[in-house]
Design a protein around this motif. Sequence first.
Motif, PDB file in Angstrom:
ATOM      1  N   MET A   1      44.382  52.233  34.538  1.00 27.82           N
ATOM      2  CA  MET A   1      42.959  51.965  34.438  1.00 27.82           C
ATOM      3  C   MET A   1      42.204  52.981  35.284  1.00 27.82           C
ATOM      4  SD  MET A   1      40.909  48.569  35.783  1.00 27.82           S
ATOM      5  CE  MET A   1      41.001  47.675  34.245  1.00 27.82           C
ATOM      6  N   LYS A   2      41.155  53.531  34.683  1.00 26.48           N
ATOM      7  CA  LYS A   2      40.267  54.443  35.408  1.00 26.48           C
ATOM      8  C   LYS A   2      38.850  53.880  35.334  1.00 26.48           C
ATOM      9  CE  LYS A   2      38.854  59.240  35.846  1.00 26.48           C
ATOM     10  NZ  LYS A   2      38.381  58.997  37.184  1.00 26.48           N
ATOM     11  N   VAL A   3      38.224  53.765  36.470  1.00 28.41           N
ATOM     12  CA  VAL A   3      36.886  53.186  36.563  1.00 28.41           C
ATOM     13  C   VAL A   3      35.899  54.279  36.955  1.00 28.41           C
ATOM     14  CG1 VAL A   3      35.469  51.448  37.713  1.00 28.41           C
ATOM     15  CG2 VAL A   3      37.909  51.014  37.338  1.00 28.41           C
ATOM     16  N   SER A   4      34.750  54.266  36.311  1.00 22.21           N
ATOM     17  CA  SER A   4      33.670  55.157  36.715  1.00 22.21           C
ATOM     18  C   SER A   4      32.370  54.371  36.727  1.00 22.21           C
ATOM     19  CB  SER A   4      33.567  56.378  35.795  1.00 22.21           C
ATOM     20  OG  SER A   4      33.344  55.987  34.471  1.00 22.21           O
ATOM     21  N   ILE A   5      31.420  54.860  37.485  1.00 21.37           N
ATOM     22  CA  ILE A   5      30.125  54.198  37.592  1.00 21.37           C
ATOM     23  C   ILE A   5      29.026  55.214  37.350  1.00 21.37           C
ATOM     24  CG2 ILE A   5      30.867  52.357  39.140  1.00 21.37           C
ATOM     25  CD1 ILE A   5      29.768  54.036  41.466  1.00 21.37           C
ATOM     26  N   ASP A   6      27.895  54.713  36.899  1.00 20.07           N
ATOM     27  CA  ASP A   6      26.706  55.537  36.720  1.00 20.07           C
ATOM     28  C   ASP A   6      25.657  54.995  37.690  1.00 20.07           C
ATOM     29  OD1 ASP A   6      24.384  56.824  35.965  1.00 20.07           O
ATOM     30  OD2 ASP A   6      24.699  56.530  33.813  1.00 20.07           O
ATOM     31  N   GLN A   7      25.577  55.618  38.860  1.00 17.96           N
ATOM     32  CA  GLN A   7      24.650  55.135  39.880  1.00 17.96           C
ATOM     33  C   GLN A   7      23.198  55.181  39.421  1.00 17.96           C
ATOM     34  OE1 GLN A   7      25.770  57.467  43.350  1.00 17.96           O
ATOM     35  NE2 GLN A   7      26.875  55.702  44.179  1.00 17.96           N
ATOM     36  N   SER A   8      22.874  56.077  38.506  1.00 13.41           N
ATOM     37  CA  SER A   8      21.490  56.174  38.046  1.00 13.41           C
ATOM     38  C   SER A   8      21.077  54.967  37.207  1.00 13.41           C
ATOM     39  CB  SER A   8      21.279  57.467  37.248  1.00 13.41           C
ATOM     40  OG  SER A   8      21.986  57.426  36.026  1.00 13.41           O
ATOM     41  N   ARG A   9      22.050  54.252  36.656  1.00 16.81           N
ATOM     42  CA  ARG A   9      21.750  53.050  35.867  1.00 16.81           C
ATOM     43  C   ARG A   9      21.757  51.778  36.703  1.00 16.81           C
ATOM     44  NH1 ARG A   9      24.618  52.970  30.101  1.00 16.81           N
ATOM     45  NH2 ARG A   9      23.002  51.411  29.886  1.00 16.81           N
ATOM     46  N   CYS A  10      22.409  51.824  37.853  1.00 14.87           N
ATOM     47  CA  CYS A  10      22.589  50.638  38.692  1.00 14.87           C
ATOM     48  C   CYS A  10      21.245  50.049  39.118  1.00 14.87           C
ATOM     49  CB  CYS A  10      23.415  51.012  39.926  1.00 14.87           C
ATOM     50  SG  CYS A  10      23.714  49.629  41.049  1.00 14.87           S
ATOM     51  N   VAL A  11      21.139  48.719  39.035  1.00 19.09           N
ATOM     52  CA  VAL A  11      19.923  48.019  39.452  1.00 19.09           C
ATOM     53  C   VAL A  11      20.151  47.195  40.728  1.00 19.09           C
ATOM     54  CG1 VAL A  11      18.929  47.961  37.134  1.00 19.09           C
ATOM     55  CG2 VAL A  11      20.389  46.073  37.891  1.00 19.09           C
ATOM     56  N   ALA A  12      21.272  47.429  41.383  1.00 22.44           N
ATOM     57  CA  ALA A  12      21.588  46.815  42.685  1.00 22.44           C
ATOM     58  C   ALA A  12      21.682  45.295  42.631  1.00 22.44           C
ATOM     59  CB  ALA A  12      20.584  47.271  43.745  1.00 22.44           C
ATOM     60  N   ALA A  13      22.169  44.762  41.531  1.00 27.49           N
ATOM     61  CA  ALA A  13      22.302  43.309  41.403  1.00 27.49           C
ATOM     62  C   ALA A  13      23.445  42.755  42.251  1.00 27.49           C
ATOM     63  CB  ALA A  13      22.525  42.934  39.938  1.00 27.49           C
ATOM     64  N   GLY A  14      24.478  43.558  42.485  1.00 30.80           N
ATOM     65  CA  GLY A  14      25.600  43.109  43.313  1.00 30.80           C
ATOM     66  C   GLY A  14      26.648  42.308  42.579  1.00 30.80           C
ATOM     67  N   SER A  15      26.499  42.147  41.286  1.00 30.86           N
ATOM     68  CA  SER A  15      27.458  41.363  40.499  1.00 30.86           C
ATOM     69  C   SER A  15      28.858  41.973  40.539  1.00 30.86           C
ATOM     70  CB  SER A  15      27.000  41.271  39.042  1.00 30.86           C
ATOM     71  OG  SER A  15      25.715  40.720  38.962  1.00 30.86           O
ATOM     72  N   CYS A  16      28.933  43.290  40.560  1.00 27.21           N
ATOM     73  CA  CYS A  16      30.232  43.962  40.579  1.00 27.21           C
ATOM     74  C   CYS A  16      30.968  43.681  41.886  1.00 27.21           C
ATOM     75  CB  CYS A  16      30.072  45.460  40.361  1.00 27.21           C
ATOM     76  SG  CYS A  16      28.969  46.272  41.545  1.00 27.21           S
ATOM     77  N   VAL A  17      30.246  43.684  42.985  1.00 29.36           N
ATOM     78  CA  VAL A  17      30.852  43.421  44.288  1.00 29.36           C
ATOM     79  C   VAL A  17      31.358  41.985  44.348  1.00 29.36           C
ATOM     80  CG1 VAL A  17      30.470  43.374  46.784  1.00 29.36           C
ATOM     81  CG2 VAL A  17      29.399  45.148  45.387  1.00 29.36           C
ATOM     82  N   ALA A  18      30.588  41.061  43.798  1.00 25.93           N
ATOM     83  CA  ALA A  18      31.007  39.660  43.779  1.00 25.93           C
ATOM     84  C   ALA A  18      32.276  39.474  42.960  1.00 25.93           C
ATOM     85  CB  ALA A  18      29.887  38.785  43.232  1.00 25.93           C
ATOM     86  N   ALA A  19      32.426  40.252  41.894  1.00 26.01           N
ATOM     87  CA  ALA A  19      33.586  40.114  41.018  1.00 26.01           C
ATOM     88  C   ALA A  19      34.803  40.877  41.512  1.00 26.01           C
ATOM     89  CB  ALA A  19      33.224  40.582  39.605  1.00 26.01           C
ATOM     90  N   ALA A  20      34.588  42.027  42.155  1.00 26.63           N
ATOM     91  CA  ALA A  20      35.711  42.879  42.558  1.00 26.63           C
ATOM     92  C   ALA A  20      35.362  43.662  43.824  1.00 26.63           C
ATOM     93  CB  ALA A  20      36.078  43.831  41.426  1.00 26.63           C
ATOM     94  N   ALA A  21      35.324  42.966  44.941  1.00 26.05           N
ATOM     95  CA  ALA A  21      34.922  43.578  46.213  1.00 26.05           C
ATOM     96  C   ALA A  21      35.895  44.649  46.696  1.00 26.05           C
ATOM     97  CB  ALA A  21      34.759  42.505  47.280  1.00 26.05           C
ATOM     98  N   ALA A  22      37.117  44.629  46.211  1.00 25.16           N
ATOM     99  CA  ALA A  22      38.092  45.651  46.606  1.00 25.16           C
ATOM    100  C   ALA A  22      37.853  46.982  45.883  1.00 25.16           C
ATOM    101  CB  ALA A  22      39.506  45.163  46.325  1.00 25.16           C
ATOM    102  N   VAL A  23      37.036  46.947  44.840  1.00 22.19           N
ATOM    103  CA  VAL A  23      36.803  48.142  44.022  1.00 22.19           C
ATOM    104  C   VAL A  23      35.362  48.638  44.139  1.00 22.19           C
ATOM    105  CG1 VAL A  23      36.915  49.076  41.676  1.00 22.19           C
ATOM    106  CG2 VAL A  23      38.613  47.409  42.433  1.00 22.19           C
ATOM    107  N   PHE A  24      34.420  47.736  44.336  1.00 23.39           N
ATOM    108  CA  PHE A  24      33.003  48.101  44.382  1.00 23.39           C
ATOM    109  C   PHE A  24      32.364  47.664  45.691  1.00 23.39           C
ATOM    110  CE2 PHE A  24      34.131  47.102  39.973  1.00 23.39           C
ATOM    111  CZ  PHE A  24      33.859  48.308  39.365  1.00 23.39           C
ATOM    112  N   ASP A  25      31.383  48.434  46.123  1.00 27.11           N
ATOM    113  CA  ASP A  25      30.569  48.084  47.285  1.00 27.11           C
ATOM    114  C   ASP A  25      29.142  48.517  46.957  1.00 27.11           C
ATOM    115  OD1 ASP A  25      29.816  47.156  49.762  1.00 27.11           O
ATOM    116  OD2 ASP A  25      30.984  48.606  50.899  1.00 27.11           O
TER     117      ASP A  25
END
Length: 64
Positions: free
Chosen positions: A1-25
Amino acid sequence: MKVSIDQSRCVAAGSCVAAAAAVFDQRDEDGIVVLLNASPPADLADDVRQAAAVCPALAITIED
């Protein structure tokens, strides 16, 4: 699995951190997502998929 993010699209909701704190901050200054591990271990795959599914901005991309 390879994960990438698009910071320009992020709205800072924090849902990703709640779901996978070991992968997202979030950056302290604005809450924008930070990728901690672009190749997470298999035992985190379900959490990462959940994070991508709940992201309101669709800022997370997963390649298997």
